[in-house]
Design a protein around this motif. Sequence first.
Motif, PDB file in Angstrom:
ATOM      1  N   ALA A  24      31.084  54.235  27.402  1.00 56.17           N
ATOM      2  CA  ALA A  24      32.331  53.536  27.084  1.00 56.17           C
ATOM      3  C   ALA A  24      32.213  52.074  27.494  1.00 56.17           C
ATOM      4  CB  ALA A  24      33.511  54.198  27.790  1.00 56.17           C
ATOM      5  N   GLY A  25      32.586  51.176  26.593  1.00 51.87           N
ATOM      6  CA  GLY A  25      32.473  49.741  26.844  1.00 51.87           C
ATOM      7  C   GLY A  25      33.463  49.226  27.864  1.00 51.87           C
ATOM      8  N   GLU A  26      33.281  47.956  28.235  1.00 51.84           N
ATOM      9  CA  GLU A  26      34.132  47.339  29.271  1.00 51.84           C
ATOM     10  C   GLU A  26      35.611  47.345  28.894  1.00 51.84           C
ATOM     11  OE1 GLU A  26      32.641  43.443  30.010  1.00 51.84           O
ATOM     12  OE2 GLU A  26      30.632  44.138  30.532  1.00 51.84           O
ATOM     13  N   GLY A  27      35.889  47.190  27.602  1.00 52.08           N
ATOM     14  CA  GLY A  27      37.288  47.103  27.180  1.00 52.08           C
ATOM     15  C   GLY A  27      37.919  48.446  26.852  1.00 52.08           C
ATOM     16  N   GLN A  28      37.235  49.552  27.195  1.00 52.76           N
ATOM     17  CA  GLN A  28      37.758  50.878  26.842  1.00 52.76           C
ATOM     18  C   GLN A  28      39.020  51.208  27.648  1.00 52.76           C
ATOM     19  OE1 GLN A  28      36.512  53.277  24.494  1.00 52.76           O
ATOM     20  NE2 GLN A  28      38.547  54.054  24.970  1.00 52.76           N
ATOM     21  N   LYS A  29      40.115  51.419  26.929  1.00 56.44           N
ATOM     22  CA  LYS A  29      41.355  51.882  27.576  1.00 56.44           C
ATOM     23  C   LYS A  29      41.304  53.399  27.672  1.00 56.44           C
ATOM     24  CE  LYS A  29      44.063  47.987  25.863  1.00 56.44           C
ATOM     25  NZ  LYS A  29      45.141  47.538  24.958  1.00 56.44           N
ATOM     26  N   VAL A  33      38.912  62.463  25.647  1.00 54.12           N
ATOM     27  CA  VAL A  33      37.501  62.523  25.280  1.00 54.12           C
ATOM     28  C   VAL A  33      37.303  63.045  23.855  1.00 54.12           C
ATOM     29  CG1 VAL A  33      37.023  64.850  26.211  1.00 54.12           C
ATOM     30  CG2 VAL A  33      35.189  63.116  26.134  1.00 54.12           C
ATOM     31  N   ASP A  34      38.182  63.948  23.384  1.00 57.26           N
ATOM     32  CA  ASP A  34      38.016  64.434  22.005  1.00 57.26           C
ATOM     33  C   ASP A  34      38.303  63.321  20.998  1.00 57.26           C
ATOM     34  OD1 ASP A  34      40.712  64.444  22.654  1.00 57.26           O
ATOM     35  OD2 ASP A  34      41.132  66.418  21.813  1.00 57.26           O
ATOM     36  N   LYS A  35      39.319  62.497  21.278  1.00 57.46           N
ATOM     37  CA  LYS A  35      39.613  61.361  20.397  1.00 57.46           C
ATOM     38  C   LYS A  35      38.499  60.316  20.473  1.00 57.46           C
ATOM     39  CE  LYS A  35      44.657  61.661  20.285  1.00 57.46           C
ATOM     40  NZ  LYS A  35      45.928  60.959  20.565  1.00 57.46           N
ATOM     41  N   PHE A  36      37.979  60.099  21.680  1.00 55.48           N
ATOM     42  CA  PHE A  36      36.875  59.146  21.888  1.00 55.48           C
ATOM     43  C   PHE A  36      35.672  59.547  21.040  1.00 55.48           C
ATOM     44  CE2 PHE A  36      32.922  58.024  24.118  1.00 55.48           C
ATOM     45  CZ  PHE A  36      33.089  56.655  24.303  1.00 55.48           C
ATOM     46  N   LEU A  37      35.295  60.824  21.083  1.00 55.54           N
ATOM     47  CA  LEU A  37      34.128  61.294  20.343  1.00 55.54           C
ATOM     48  C   LEU A  37      34.358  61.259  18.834  1.00 55.54           C
ATOM     49  CD1 LEU A  37      32.965  64.229  22.639  1.00 55.54           C
ATOM     50  CD2 LEU A  37      31.752  62.087  22.221  1.00 55.54           C
ATOM     51  N   MET A  38      35.611  61.446  18.408  1.00 57.83           N
ATOM     52  CA  MET A  38      35.918  61.373  16.971  1.00 57.83           C
ATOM     53  C   MET A  38      35.568  59.996  16.404  1.00 57.83           C
ATOM     54  SD  MET A  38      37.221  63.937  15.216  1.00 57.83           S
ATOM     55  CE  MET A  38      38.282  63.182  13.991  1.00 57.83           C
ATOM     56  N   ASN A  39      35.715  58.951  17.232  1.00 56.48           N
ATOM     57  CA  ASN A  39      35.418  57.579  16.806  1.00 56.48           C
ATOM     58  C   ASN A  39      33.923  57.286  16.745  1.00 56.48           C
ATOM     59  OD1 ASN A  39      38.146  56.973  16.679  1.00 56.48           O
ATOM     60  ND2 ASN A  39      38.224  56.219  18.775  1.00 56.48           N
ATOM     61  N   PHE A  40      33.141  58.143  17.395  1.00 52.54           N
ATOM     62  CA  PHE A  40      31.728  57.813  17.566  1.00 52.54           C
ATOM     63  C   PHE A  40      30.760  58.736  16.840  1.00 52.54           C
ATOM     64  CE2 PHE A  40      33.736  55.571  20.998  1.00 52.54           C
ATOM     65  CZ  PHE A  40      32.984  54.421  21.144  1.00 52.54           C
ATOM     66  N   GLU A  63      29.225  65.560  34.595  1.00 50.22           N
ATOM     67  CA  GLU A  63      30.142  66.631  35.014  1.00 50.22           C
ATOM     68  C   GLU A  63      30.846  67.197  33.773  1.00 50.22           C
ATOM     69  OE1 GLU A  63      30.708  67.807  38.101  1.00 50.22           O
ATOM     70  OE2 GLU A  63      29.324  66.419  39.106  1.00 50.22           O
ATOM     71  N   GLN A  64      30.979  68.530  33.714  1.00 49.81           N
ATOM     72  CA  GLN A  64      31.699  69.150  32.598  1.00 49.81           C
ATOM     73  C   GLN A  64      33.163  68.718  32.610  1.00 49.81           C
ATOM     74  OE1 GLN A  64      31.312  73.383  32.932  1.00 49.81           O
ATOM     75  NE2 GLN A  64      29.532  73.489  31.590  1.00 49.81           N
ATOM     76  N   VAL A  65      33.691  68.448  31.414  1.00 54.81           N
ATOM     77  CA  VAL A  65      35.103  68.057  31.318  1.00 54.81           C
ATOM     78  C   VAL A  65      35.790  68.835  30.190  1.00 54.81           C
ATOM     79  CG1 VAL A  65      34.702  65.713  32.163  1.00 54.81           C
ATOM     80  CG2 VAL A  65      34.626  66.150  29.697  1.00 54.81           C
ATOM     81  N   LYS A  66      37.111  68.884  30.255  1.00 54.26           N
ATOM     82  CA  LYS A  66      37.897  69.506  29.183  1.00 54.26           C
ATOM     83  C   LYS A  66      38.288  68.421  28.179  1.00 54.26           C
ATOM     84  CE  LYS A  66      39.637  73.227  32.092  1.00 54.26           C
ATOM     85  NZ  LYS A  66      40.820  73.889  32.684  1.00 54.26           N
ATOM     86  N   GLN A  67      38.879  68.862  27.039  1.00 61.44           N
ATOM     87  CA  GLN A  67      39.163  67.903  25.967  1.00 61.44           C
ATOM     88  C   GLN A  67      40.234  66.879  26.325  1.00 61.44           C
ATOM     89  OE1 GLN A  67      39.864  71.400  24.882  1.00 61.44           O
ATOM     90  NE2 GLN A  67      41.837  71.342  23.834  1.00 61.44           N
ATOM     91  N   ASN A  68      41.033  67.182  27.356  1.00 59.13           N
ATOM     92  CA  ASN A  68      42.101  66.228  27.717  1.00 59.13           C
ATOM     93  C   ASN A  68      41.641  65.208  28.763  1.00 59.13           C
ATOM     94  OD1 ASN A  68      41.949  67.879  29.923  1.00 59.13           O
ATOM     95  ND2 ASN A  68      44.130  68.378  30.009  1.00 59.13           N
ATOM     96  N   TYR A  69      40.344  65.228  29.129  1.00 58.52           N
ATOM     97  CA  TYR A  69      39.827  64.216  30.064  1.00 58.52           C
ATOM     98  C   TYR A  69      39.985  62.832  29.440  1.00 58.52           C
ATOM     99  CZ  TYR A  69      36.617  61.345  32.790  1.00 58.52           C
ATOM    100  OH  TYR A  69      36.083  60.337  33.551  1.00 58.52           O
ATOM    101  N   LYS A  70      40.438  61.865  30.219  1.00 55.37           N
ATOM    102  CA  LYS A  70      40.626  60.500  29.725  1.00 55.37           C
ATOM    103  C   LYS A  70      39.371  59.655  30.009  1.00 55.37           C
ATOM    104  CE  LYS A  70      45.010  60.780  28.361  1.00 55.37           C
ATOM    105  NZ  LYS A  70      46.126  60.196  29.093  1.00 55.37           N
ATOM    106  N   VAL A  71      38.709  59.241  28.949  1.00 61.95           N
ATOM    107  CA  VAL A  71      37.517  58.387  29.081  1.00 61.95           C
ATOM    108  C   VAL A  71      37.955  56.981  29.465  1.00 61.95           C
ATOM    109  CG1 VAL A  71      35.553  57.377  27.857  1.00 61.95           C
ATOM    110  CG2 VAL A  71      36.263  59.721  27.352  1.00 61.95           C
ATOM    111  N   LYS A  72      37.242  56.382  30.433  1.00 60.91           N
ATOM    112  CA  LYS A  72      37.557  55.011  30.857  1.00 60.91           C
ATOM    113  C   LYS A  72      36.290  54.161  30.808  1.00 60.91           C
ATOM    114  CE  LYS A  72      37.141  56.434  35.713  1.00 60.91           C
ATOM    115  NZ  LYS A  72      36.631  57.764  35.354  1.00 60.91           N
ATOM    116  N   ALA A  73      36.451  52.877  30.980  1.00 63.18           N
ATOM    117  CA  ALA A  73      35.327  51.932  30.899  1.00 63.18           C
ATOM    118  C   ALA A  73      34.187  52.358  31.825  1.00 63.18           C
ATOM    119  CB  ALA A  73      35.802  50.531  31.258  1.00 63.18           C
ATOM    120  N   GLY A  74      32.969  52.336  31.302  1.00 64.56           N
ATOM    121  CA  GLY A  74      31.798  52.661  32.107  1.00 64.56           C
ATOM    122  C   GLY A  74      31.412  54.122  32.112  1.00 64.56           C
ATOM    123  N   ASP A  75      32.280  55.005  31.609  1.00 66.11           N
ATOM    124  CA  ASP A  75      31.957  56.435  31.566  1.00 66.11           C
ATOM    125  C   ASP A  75      30.796  56.698  30.607  1.00 66.11           C
ATOM    126  OD1 ASP A  75      33.813  57.270  33.382  1.00 66.11           O
ATOM    127  OD2 ASP A  75      35.251  58.063  31.918  1.00 66.11           O
TER     128      ASP A  75
END
Length: 349
Positions: A24-29, A33-40, A63-75
Amino acid sequence: MKEEQQNEVEEQDETLYEHHKFEAGEGQKPLRVDKFLMNFIENATRNKIQKAAKTGNIYVNEEQVKQNYKVKAGDVVQVMFEHPPYEFLLTPENIPLDIVYEDDTLLVVNKPAGMVVHPGHGNYSGTLINALVFHFENLPNNSSDRPGLVHRIDKDTSGLLVVAKTEQAMTYLSKQFFDKTSEREYVALVWGNVEEDQGRVEGNIGRHPKNRLQNTVYEGQDADQKGKPAVTHYRVLERFGYVTLVSCKLETGRTHQIRVHMKHIGHTLFNDERYGGERILKGTSFSKYKQFVDNCFKILPRQALHAKTLGFIHPKTGKAMSFNSEIPDDIQACIEKWRHYAKNQKEVL
């Protein structure tokens, strides 16, 4: 002994293979994670991504995560499965090839639009490599373990590719592409009137920060960190008012280079859906004109880009070789329609 063998089996069963990895880039709000992956991930559905999360196949920072995990910058987000990526499971397929030239060292093929060059996510069969491994044995692997492949062109770009048949040819030809001594000329139909008869576009190309399916030009301080140097030379072949036919010569070979560079200077490729060229970008608001453009899109249902000329030094003979291919019927038909339209406009004026 049996216990050791059992442990080996268990260890093998736990092996996971990385299918996708994104940072995830510096400007990632914060974004699920499911929405994040849909974009990529190209051709992915939300249902498939959610299923991968439920079965424990999505990892963030290892680390394993569920679909509601919130991706943030640097992840660092990974999609892991117990089987290798399908693109590494090459199946020979009896697909006809348009071979322009062949000898015991290499071959030159004319790839049709719509054919993917190598297997990848969503395209595991019907590719040029599936055809190559059927028709030719013992092709040398390139640095990405892809048999015979020296360079590539996009799925919906038609035109010439050179394929290596020996290790020597692979090394020699790859070096020419790396050293920028190979000759590659493309023909493209672009939106807008390209005012200069010829020009040079220079701009580092890298992944788009918000859309992984696109590339973009980076300038200023970010250029070297986020992109790789890229240079395209263009020359106007014919002007049709709202669109222009250009010749593009590559000095470098970045992914989507012509598509990105021409968009960067305000001349997106005609009907290039990924970069916004499937919309009417230049012209009038008359419904008749809209109908005309829609008809052009139907005639040419892909980006107007063809790898027309390919030149290189033969690895064995040391002779300069150059190949030229005809502009495909779909692009030629679209050009003819625009040529007729431009002529009629002049007559009205």
